[in-house]
Design a protein around this motif. Structure first.
Motif, mmCIF file in Angstrom:
data_model
loop_
_atom_site.group_PDB
_atom_site.id
_atom_site.type_symbol
_atom_site.label_atom_id
_atom_site.label_comp_id
_atom_site.label_asym_id
_atom_site.label_seq_id
_atom_site.Cartn_x
_atom_site.Cartn_y
_atom_site.Cartn_z
ATOM 1 N N SER A 10 5.209 -1.743 3.023
ATOM 2 C CA SER A 10 4.346 -2.900 2.553
ATOM 3 C C SER A 10 4.552 -4.125 3.247
ATOM 4 O O SER A 10 5.426 -4.330 4.138
ATOM 5 C CB SER A 10 4.957 -3.277 1.131
ATOM 6 O OG SER A 10 6.145 -3.685 1.054
ATOM 7 N N ARG A 11 3.601 -5.189 2.983
ATOM 8 C CA ARG A 11 3.979 -6.338 4.010
ATOM 9 C C ARG A 11 5.366 -6.739 3.681
ATOM 10 O O ARG A 11 5.874 -7.441 4.597
ATOM 11 C CB ARG A 11 2.635 -7.196 3.713
ATOM 12 C CG ARG A 11 1.290 -6.946 4.432
ATOM 13 C CD ARG A 11 0.202 -7.694 4.105
ATOM 14 N NE ARG A 11 -0.973 -7.359 4.837
ATOM 15 C CZ ARG A 11 -1.926 -6.342 4.428
ATOM 16 N NH1 ARG A 11 -1.837 -5.659 3.285
ATOM 17 N NH2 ARG A 11 -3.003 -5.989 4.941
ATOM 18 N N ALA A 178 12.500 1.221 12.520
ATOM 19 C CA ALA A 178 12.234 1.424 11.183
ATOM 20 C C ALA A 178 10.978 0.367 11.144
ATOM 21 O O ALA A 178 9.832 0.526 10.306
ATOM 22 C CB ALA A 178 13.311 0.642 10.381
ATOM 23 N N LEU A 179 10.887 -0.793 11.699
ATOM 24 C CA LEU A 179 9.597 -1.644 11.730
ATOM 25 C C LEU A 179 8.652 -1.019 12.428
ATOM 26 O O LEU A 179 7.370 -1.308 11.859
ATOM 27 C CB LEU A 179 10.156 -3.016 12.485
ATOM 28 C CG LEU A 179 9.205 -4.367 12.477
ATOM 29 C CD1 LEU A 179 8.644 -4.387 11.120
ATOM 30 C CD2 LEU A 179 9.611 -5.398 13.471
ATOM 31 N N ALA A 180 8.479 -0.507 13.595
ATOM 32 C CA ALA A 180 7.573 0.600 14.194
ATOM 33 C C ALA A 180 7.017 1.450 13.189
ATOM 34 O O ALA A 180 5.818 1.439 13.170
ATOM 35 C CB ALA A 180 8.212 1.243 15.301
ATOM 36 N N ARG A 181 7.928 2.117 12.362
ATOM 37 C CA ARG A 181 7.282 2.915 11.380
ATOM 38 C C ARG A 181 6.637 2.324 10.243
ATOM 39 O O ARG A 181 5.523 2.910 9.926
ATOM 40 C CB ARG A 181 8.480 3.849 10.810
ATOM 41 C CG ARG A 181 9.080 4.769 11.810
ATOM 42 C CD ARG A 181 10.000 5.784 10.909
ATOM 43 N NE ARG A 181 11.005 5.042 10.037
ATOM 44 C CZ ARG A 181 12.124 4.936 10.867
ATOM 45 N NH1 ARG A 181 12.436 5.366 11.932
ATOM 46 N NH2 ARG A 181 13.205 4.461 10.225
ATOM 47 N N LEU A 184 3.196 1.072 11.744
ATOM 48 C CA LEU A 184 2.300 2.400 11.778
ATOM 49 C C LEU A 184 1.784 2.695 10.450
ATOM 50 O O LEU A 184 0.429 3.134 10.311
ATOM 51 C CB LEU A 184 2.909 3.490 12.430
ATOM 52 C CG LEU A 184 2.026 4.701 12.685
ATOM 53 C CD1 LEU A 184 0.877 4.458 13.463
ATOM 54 C CD2 LEU A 184 2.850 5.820 13.415
ATOM 55 N N ALA A 185 2.570 2.967 9.534
ATOM 56 C CA ALA A 185 2.151 3.249 8.013
ATOM 57 C C ALA A 185 1.129 2.104 7.514
ATOM 58 O O ALA A 185 0.385 2.586 6.892
ATOM 59 C CB ALA A 185 3.223 3.217 7.105
ATOM 60 N N ARG A 189 -2.744 2.953 6.688
ATOM 61 C CA ARG A 189 -3.161 2.464 5.377
ATOM 62 C C ARG A 189 -4.271 1.673 5.025
ATOM 63 O O ARG A 189 -5.598 1.873 4.637
ATOM 64 C CB ARG A 189 -2.084 2.060 4.508
ATOM 65 C CG ARG A 189 -2.552 1.544 2.812
ATOM 66 C CD ARG A 189 -1.603 0.952 2.431
ATOM 67 N NE ARG A 189 -0.330 1.639 2.013
ATOM 68 C CZ ARG A 189 0.816 1.429 1.244
ATOM 69 N NH1 ARG A 189 1.025 0.108 0.964
ATOM 70 N NH2 ARG A 189 1.761 2.180 1.173
ATOM 71 N N GLU A 190 -4.382 0.649 6.133
ATOM 72 C CA GLU A 190 -5.782 -0.207 6.273
ATOM 73 C C GLU A 190 -6.656 0.535 6.843
ATOM 74 O O GLU A 190 -7.770 0.139 6.249
ATOM 75 C CB GLU A 190 -5.090 -1.279 7.156
ATOM 76 C CG GLU A 190 -4.067 -2.351 6.701
ATOM 77 C CD GLU A 190 -3.476 -3.526 7.730
ATOM 78 O OE1 GLU A 190 -3.939 -3.337 8.779
ATOM 79 O OE2 GLU A 190 -2.583 -4.199 7.224
ATOM 80 N N HIS A 191 -6.507 1.445 7.769
ATOM 81 C CA HIS A 191 -7.446 2.208 8.108
ATOM 82 C C HIS A 191 -8.221 3.034 7.298
ATOM 83 O O HIS A 191 -9.186 3.349 6.955
ATOM 84 C CB HIS A 191 -7.075 3.110 9.499
ATOM 85 C CG HIS A 191 -8.109 3.815 9.945
ATOM 86 N ND1 HIS A 191 -9.118 3.709 10.736
ATOM 87 C CD2 HIS A 191 -8.205 5.471 9.844
ATOM 88 C CE1 HIS A 191 -9.848 4.429 11.293
ATOM 89 N NE2 HIS A 191 -9.494 5.619 10.681
ATOM 90 N N GLU A 192 -7.128 3.880 6.244
ATOM 91 C CA GLU A 192 -7.613 4.638 5.330
ATOM 92 C C GLU A 192 -8.502 3.817 4.215
ATOM 93 O O GLU A 192 -9.554 4.271 3.732
ATOM 94 C CB GLU A 192 -6.635 5.293 4.580
ATOM 95 C CG GLU A 192 -5.868 6.255 5.344
ATOM 96 C CD GLU A 192 -4.765 6.760 4.911
ATOM 97 O OE1 GLU A 192 -4.076 6.460 3.635
ATOM 98 O OE2 GLU A 192 -4.210 7.582 5.562
#
Length: 205
Positions: A10-11, A178-181, A184-185, A189-192
């Protein structure tokens, strides 16, 4: 030091990770600055320790030379008589701080004068020996303080170096992974969400 538990994608989780990474990077910078100061101080203390050791050993050699001469001239009875009337020395020091690390400094050694009622040494060599052994005590006090201070600061150098290594090699890379993961997530999610919105809009159209 615990490893990052991995906040939900989440943001808000990303903000927490960025803050943790900033804190870790800032902590590493401060520790590295502390380490540079401690290393400089430690090197100076090691030099003082070596100089103190040499001065103390030389003082011992000089005192032993005069003592031997005094014993040869007056015998052991003269030595025993010369030792009477000399009180115990008082050894003190104070502490100072180097970037929060307290260590001994500025040794002093008070040696009381010979008692007025005591007989003076039986020969000149023993007089010189007494003065020389006073110098041994003074040099020994300075050497002992420099040696202990070098040990204390050296131990803190090793501890601080270990903490910097843990941050730079383990903790910060894990936070960045962890920040890179989570980046990416969130991107996926935004793309989906964008694909889903276009699909819904297409069906409505």
């Amino acid at each position: 030091m615990t490893t990052p538990s991995g906040p939900p994608p989440s943001r808000a989780g990303r903000l927490r990770l960025r803050h943790s990474r900033h804190v870790a990077l800032r902590g590493a910078e401060l520790l590295e600055r502390k380490l540079r100061i401690l290393r400089t101080r430690h090197e100076a203390l090691l030099r003082a320790e070596e100089a103190g050791a040499q001065a103390w050993r030389q003082a011992v050699r000089d005192a032993e030379t005069w003592l031997l001469r005094g014993v040869l001239l007056g015998g052991e009875h003269a030595l025993e008589a010369a030792a009477e009337g000399i009180g115990a020395a008082d050894f003190t020091w104070r502490e100072e701080s180097t970037v929060g690390v307290r260590h001994p400094a500025l040794a002093s050694c008070h040696i009381p004068d010979r008692s007025p009622d005591a007989a003076t040494p039986g020969n000149t060599a023993l007089v010189h020996a007494e003065a020389a052994y006073r110098q041994v005590l003074l040099a020994g006090a300075e050497y002992a303080v420099a040696r202990q201070a070098a040990r204390v600061v050296g131990a803190e150098v090793a501890h601080t170096r270990q903490r910097v290594r843990a941050l730079r090699r383990h903790w910060i890379p894990r936070l960045e992974e962890a920040l890179a993961r989570i980046d990416l997530a969130l991107e996926e999610r935004e793309h989906e969400d964008a694909v889903r919105r276009r699909w819904v809009a297409g069906r409505r159209g």
